[in-house]
Enzyme design. Structure first.
Site, PDB file in Angstrom:
ATOM      1  CG  ASP A 107      -3.539   5.090  -1.657  1.00  0.00           C
ATOM      2  OD1 ASP A 107      -4.630   5.133  -1.027  1.00  0.00           O
ATOM      3  OD2 ASP A 107      -2.442   5.310  -1.120  1.00  0.00           O
ATOM      4  CG  ASP A 131       8.100   7.908 -22.765  1.00  0.00           C
ATOM      5  OD1 ASP A 131       9.326   7.917 -22.488  1.00  0.00           O
ATOM      6  OD2 ASP A 131       7.432   8.958 -22.845  1.00  0.00           O
ATOM      7  CG  ASN A 177       7.205   8.849 -19.167  1.00  0.00           C
ATOM      8  OD1 ASN A 177       7.698   7.787 -19.507  1.00  0.00           O
ATOM      9  ND2 ASN A 177       7.660  10.019 -19.606  1.00  0.00           N
ATOM     10  CG  HIS A 205      -1.772   1.160   1.377  1.00  0.00           C
ATOM     11  ND1 HIS A 205      -1.665   2.023   2.430  1.00  0.00           N
ATOM     12  CD2 HIS A 205      -2.758   1.636   0.593  1.00  0.00           C
ATOM     13  CE1 HIS A 205      -2.559   2.983   2.304  1.00  0.00           C
ATOM     14  NE2 HIS A 205      -3.240   2.772   1.197  1.00  0.00           N
ATOM     15  CE1 TYR A 236      12.311  12.349 -16.689  1.00  0.00           C
ATOM     16  CE2 TYR A 236      13.853  14.157 -16.485  1.00  0.00           C
ATOM     17  CZ  TYR A 236      13.064  13.353 -17.269  1.00  0.00           C
ATOM     18  OH  TYR A 236      13.018  13.541 -18.616  1.00  0.00           O
TER      19      TYR A 236
END
Length: 141
Positions: A64, A30, A132, A22, A112
């Site tokens: 979540d 990508d 992404n 969790h 990132y």
């Protein structure tokens, strides 16, 4: 072989999804994403698109529901058009998570950083612009 498990889910990816707890996050990256240099755990899924992987993953992967936006994309910059894959991702997610409304839009370098802290990064050969996607795992309700 097992029944009901899509062939696109490699044993390594399936194991990783099972090991996640969790609040853990997974990045579906990508082909341009610096996956190898940012991953704690790198899973190769070359030749597949993120949309196809998401379609295979989401039936097994609860998001979540305790956070406002459990799916994350890289924010657009000035002049960027919304990528068509975002709508496809949203429809796929909503087919299993009916209360899903929108993404968390995160600036590129913050994305990132978040990816570096993710449980795993799945490197694909996807060529979709801003394809992404980060998913935060929830609990089975």
């Amino acid at each position: 072989m097992l029944r009901g498990i899509p062939a696109i889910l490699s044993p390594e990816l399936l194991k990783t999804l099972m090991e996640m707890g969790h609040g853990d996050e997974i990045v579906l990256a990508d082909g341009n994403f610096p996956a190898a240099s940012n991953a704690q755990r790198l899973i190769r899924s070359d030749g597949h698109t993120i949309a196809a992987l998401l379609e295979a993953i989401i039936p097994f992967f609860p998001l979540d529901y305790r956070v406002e936006r459990p799916a994350v994309v890289m924010a657009l910059q000035d002049g960027d058009q919304q990528p068509p894959v975002w709508e496809l991702y949203k429809q796929t997610i909503q087919s299993f998570e009916s209360d899903f409304r929108d993404y968390d839009y995160v600036e590129r370098f913050a994305f990132y950083e978040r990816a570096r802290n993710a449980f795993a990064i799945v490197a694909t050969g996807d060529r979709a612009f801003k394809g992404n996607l980060i998913l935060k795992k929830g609990v089975v309700r």
